[in-house]
Design a protein around this motif. Sequence first.
Motif, PDB file in Angstrom:
ATOM      1  N   VAL A 180       9.894  -4.560   0.972  1.00 31.14           N
ATOM      2  CA  VAL A 180       9.855  -4.981  -0.436  1.00 31.14           C
ATOM      3  C   VAL A 180      10.426  -3.876  -1.315  1.00 31.14           C
ATOM      4  CG1 VAL A 180       8.315  -5.546  -2.367  1.00 31.14           C
ATOM      5  CG2 VAL A 180       7.927  -6.582  -0.122  1.00 31.14           C
ATOM      6  N   ALA A 181      10.026  -2.645  -1.065  1.00 32.38           N
ATOM      7  CA  ALA A 181      10.518  -1.514  -1.861  1.00 32.38           C
ATOM      8  C   ALA A 181      12.038  -1.396  -1.760  1.00 32.38           C
ATOM      9  CB  ALA A 181       9.848  -0.220  -1.407  1.00 32.38           C
ATOM     10  N   ALA A 182      12.562  -1.556  -0.566  1.00 33.20           N
ATOM     11  CA  ALA A 182      14.018  -1.471  -0.377  1.00 33.20           C
ATOM     12  C   ALA A 182      14.725  -2.568  -1.174  1.00 33.20           C
ATOM     13  CB  ALA A 182      14.367  -1.584   1.105  1.00 33.20           C
ATOM     14  N   SER A 183      14.088  -3.726  -1.306  1.00 35.57           N
ATOM     15  CA  SER A 183      14.712  -4.834  -2.032  1.00 35.57           C
ATOM     16  C   SER A 183      14.871  -4.553  -3.522  1.00 35.57           C
ATOM     17  CB  SER A 183      13.925  -6.136  -1.827  1.00 35.57           C
ATOM     18  OG  SER A 183      12.736  -6.155  -2.614  1.00 35.57           O
ATOM     19  N   ILE A 184      14.113  -3.575  -4.038  1.00 38.77           N
ATOM     20  CA  ILE A 184      14.259  -3.205  -5.458  1.00 38.77           C
ATOM     21  C   ILE A 184      14.899  -1.835  -5.617  1.00 38.77           C
ATOM     22  CG2 ILE A 184      12.384  -4.719  -6.235  1.00 38.77           C
ATOM     23  CD1 ILE A 184      10.669  -2.106  -6.529  1.00 38.77           C
ATOM     24  N   GLY A 185      15.482  -1.335  -4.534  1.00 41.57           N
ATOM     25  CA  GLY A 185      16.250  -0.103  -4.618  1.00 41.57           C
ATOM     26  C   GLY A 185      15.483   1.175  -4.357  1.00 41.57           C
ATOM     27  N   LEU A 186      14.280   1.065  -3.814  1.00 39.96           N
ATOM     28  CA  LEU A 186      13.529   2.271  -3.465  1.00 39.96           C
ATOM     29  C   LEU A 186      13.746   2.563  -1.992  1.00 39.96           C
ATOM     30  CD1 LEU A 186      10.229   1.557  -5.425  1.00 39.96           C
ATOM     31  CD2 LEU A 186      12.083   3.103  -6.071  1.00 39.96           C
ATOM     32  N   GLY A 187      13.931   3.828  -1.667  1.00 39.18           N
ATOM     33  CA  GLY A 187      14.289   4.183  -0.297  1.00 39.18           C
ATOM     34  C   GLY A 187      13.364   5.180   0.350  1.00 39.18           C
ATOM     35  N   GLU A 188      13.966   6.162   0.986  1.00 41.08           N
ATOM     36  CA  GLU A 188      13.239   7.104   1.827  1.00 41.08           C
ATOM     37  C   GLU A 188      12.184   7.899   1.067  1.00 41.08           C
ATOM     38  OE1 GLU A 188      11.920   8.321   5.244  1.00 41.08           O
ATOM     39  OE2 GLU A 188      13.545   6.858   5.062  1.00 41.08           O
ATOM     40  N   ASP A 189      12.461   8.297  -0.173  1.00 37.96           N
ATOM     41  CA  ASP A 189      11.481   9.039  -0.956  1.00 37.96           C
ATOM     42  C   ASP A 189      10.213   8.201  -1.147  1.00 37.96           C
ATOM     43  OD1 ASP A 189      10.511  11.236  -2.454  1.00 37.96           O
ATOM     44  OD2 ASP A 189      11.152  10.293  -4.332  1.00 37.96           O
ATOM     45  N   PHE A 190      10.398   6.923  -1.473  1.00 40.16           N
ATOM     46  CA  PHE A 190       9.268   6.008  -1.611  1.00 40.16           C
ATOM     47  C   PHE A 190       8.513   5.920  -0.288  1.00 40.16           C
ATOM     48  CE2 PHE A 190       7.385   1.919  -0.784  1.00 40.16           C
ATOM     49  CZ  PHE A 190       6.595   1.707  -1.895  1.00 40.16           C
ATOM     50  N   ASN A 191       9.247   5.686   0.812  1.00 40.55           N
ATOM     51  CA  ASN A 191       8.627   5.532   2.131  1.00 40.55           C
ATOM     52  C   ASN A 191       7.805   6.759   2.511  1.00 40.55           C
ATOM     53  OD1 ASN A 191      10.047   3.144   2.145  1.00 40.55           O
ATOM     54  ND2 ASN A 191      11.491   3.763   3.738  1.00 40.55           N
ATOM     55  N   GLN A 192       8.339   7.945   2.259  1.00 34.89           N
ATOM     56  CA  GLN A 192       7.616   9.178   2.599  1.00 34.89           C
ATOM     57  C   GLN A 192       6.317   9.279   1.811  1.00 34.89           C
ATOM     58  OE1 GLN A 192      10.518  12.276   1.916  1.00 34.89           O
ATOM     59  NE2 GLN A 192      11.453  12.011   3.931  1.00 34.89           N
ATOM     60  N   LYS A 193       6.385   8.938   0.517  1.00 28.15           N
ATOM     61  CA  LYS A 193       5.173   8.993  -0.306  1.00 28.15           C
ATOM     62  C   LYS A 193       4.140   7.976   0.171  1.00 28.15           C
ATOM     63  CE  LYS A 193       7.329  10.874  -4.424  1.00 28.15           C
ATOM     64  NZ  LYS A 193       7.607  10.722  -5.842  1.00 28.15           N
ATOM     65  N   LEU A 194       4.594   6.780   0.497  1.00 30.27           N
ATOM     66  CA  LEU A 194       3.669   5.745   0.969  1.00 30.27           C
ATOM     67  C   LEU A 194       3.023   6.164   2.292  1.00 30.27           C
ATOM     68  CD1 LEU A 194       2.540   2.870   0.444  1.00 30.27           C
ATOM     69  CD2 LEU A 194       4.390   2.016   1.892  1.00 30.27           C
ATOM     70  N   GLU A 195       3.843   6.633   3.215  1.00 32.21           N
ATOM     71  CA  GLU A 195       3.328   7.010   4.531  1.00 32.21           C
ATOM     72  C   GLU A 195       2.431   8.242   4.489  1.00 32.21           C
ATOM     73  OE1 GLU A 195       6.818   7.221   7.040  1.00 32.21           O
ATOM     74  OE2 GLU A 195       7.307   5.119   6.604  1.00 32.21           O
ATOM     75  N   SER A 196       2.642   9.118   3.514  1.00 31.65           N
ATOM     76  CA  SER A 196       1.819  10.333   3.413  1.00 31.65           C
ATOM     77  C   SER A 196       0.497  10.089   2.696  1.00 31.65           C
ATOM     78  CB  SER A 196       2.587  11.430   2.659  1.00 31.65           C
ATOM     79  OG  SER A 196       2.628  11.129   1.266  1.00 31.65           O
ATOM     80  N   GLY A 197       0.350   8.917   2.061  1.00 30.49           N
ATOM     81  CA  GLY A 197      -0.876   8.636   1.315  1.00 30.49           C
ATOM     82  C   GLY A 197      -0.933   9.353  -0.014  1.00 30.49           C
ATOM     83  N   ALA A 198       0.236   9.621  -0.599  1.00 30.39           N
ATOM     84  CA  ALA A 198       0.319  10.385  -1.846  1.00 30.39           C
ATOM     85  C   ALA A 198      -0.483   9.767  -2.993  1.00 30.39           C
ATOM     86  CB  ALA A 198       1.783  10.543  -2.267  1.00 30.39           C
ATOM     87  N   MET A 199      -0.661   8.450  -2.992  1.00 35.05           N
ATOM     88  CA  MET A 199      -1.391   7.790  -4.074  1.00 35.05           C
ATOM     89  C   MET A 199      -2.717   7.182  -3.613  1.00 35.05           C
ATOM     90  SD  MET A 199      -0.059   8.053  -7.007  1.00 35.05           S
ATOM     91  CE  MET A 199       1.462   8.395  -7.865  1.00 35.05           C
ATOM     92  N   LYS A 200      -3.170   7.581  -2.448  1.00 34.18           N
ATOM     93  CA  LYS A 200      -4.426   7.036  -1.910  1.00 34.18           C
ATOM     94  C   LYS A 200      -5.594   7.335  -2.846  1.00 34.18           C
ATOM     95  CE  LYS A 200      -7.046   5.696   1.770  1.00 34.18           C
ATOM     96  NZ  LYS A 200      -6.937   4.457   2.457  1.00 34.18           N
ATOM     97  N   ASP A 201      -5.712   8.571  -3.313  1.00 32.18           N
ATOM     98  CA  ASP A 201      -6.820   8.930  -4.213  1.00 32.18           C
ATOM     99  C   ASP A 201      -6.767   8.123  -5.503  1.00 32.18           C
ATOM    100  OD1 ASP A 201      -7.861  10.721  -2.391  1.00 32.18           O
ATOM    101  OD2 ASP A 201      -7.015  12.495  -3.369  1.00 32.18           O
ATOM    102  N   ALA A 202      -5.577   7.915  -6.042  1.00 30.48           N
ATOM    103  CA  ALA A 202      -5.438   7.130  -7.266  1.00 30.48           C
ATOM    104  C   ALA A 202      -5.860   5.678  -7.022  1.00 30.48           C
ATOM    105  CB  ALA A 202      -4.002   7.189  -7.788  1.00 30.48           C
ATOM    106  N   ALA A 203      -5.490   5.124  -5.872  1.00 33.01           N
ATOM    107  CA  ALA A 203      -5.881   3.750  -5.534  1.00 33.01           C
ATOM    108  C   ALA A 203      -7.395   3.646  -5.379  1.00 33.01           C
ATOM    109  CB  ALA A 203      -5.176   3.301  -4.264  1.00 33.01           C
ATOM    110  N   LEU A 204      -8.011   4.643  -4.767  1.00 34.83           N
ATOM    111  CA  LEU A 204      -9.464   4.641  -4.603  1.00 34.83           C
ATOM    112  C   LEU A 204     -10.167   4.816  -5.951  1.00 34.83           C
ATOM    113  CD1 LEU A 204      -9.786   6.701  -1.301  1.00 34.83           C
ATOM    114  CD2 LEU A 204     -10.102   4.220  -1.606  1.00 34.83           C
ATOM    115  N   TYR A 205      -9.569   5.600  -6.834  1.00 36.41           N
ATOM    116  CA  TYR A 205     -10.117   5.750  -8.188  1.00 36.41           C
ATOM    117  C   TYR A 205     -10.128   4.391  -8.900  1.00 36.41           C
ATOM    118  CZ  TYR A 205     -10.584   6.815 -13.105  1.00 36.41           C
ATOM    119  OH  TYR A 205     -11.000   6.806 -14.412  1.00 36.41           O
TER     120      TYR A 205
END
Length: 136
Positions: free
Chosen positions: A69-94
């Motif tokens: 889905v992210a690739a379909s709107i022009g988001l690539g490897e930077d997005f994937n790395q952040k998603l896979e690393s859990g960069a926004m996990k704390d924000a989602a839990l908040y």
Amino acid sequence: MPQLLQKYGDKVEITYIPINFPKQSTKSVEAYLIAQEMGKGDEMLNALFDAEFNKGMDILESTIAIETVAASIGLGEDFNQKLESGAMKDAALYNLRLANDYNVAGTPSVFINGKPQEDYSIANLDKVVGSLLSEK
């Protein structure tokens, strides 16, 4: 909500708080937050909705589906790395804790000045916002 923004302009602020529910993965919420940080929040919101409800993709649990889905709107490897690393996990839990604090039982849920709105039709929200603004 766009109608309210158009009518009231900078007199109102609308904040979208994406949530998941207990026992669901936070990945789709994390994806939205990452995309928002990258300037594509609205596009991601629409693309996730389309993927889930029109294409039957598992955007709640599948990282591969979310990255597609992210690739379909022009988001690539930077997005994937952040998603896979859990960069926004704390924000989602908040956001989940916030939803629990406000007793959110479903979506959409609308609050105005911290008060839940039972009727979140545009007509009612316009009435409530207009009334609050006329008090000032």
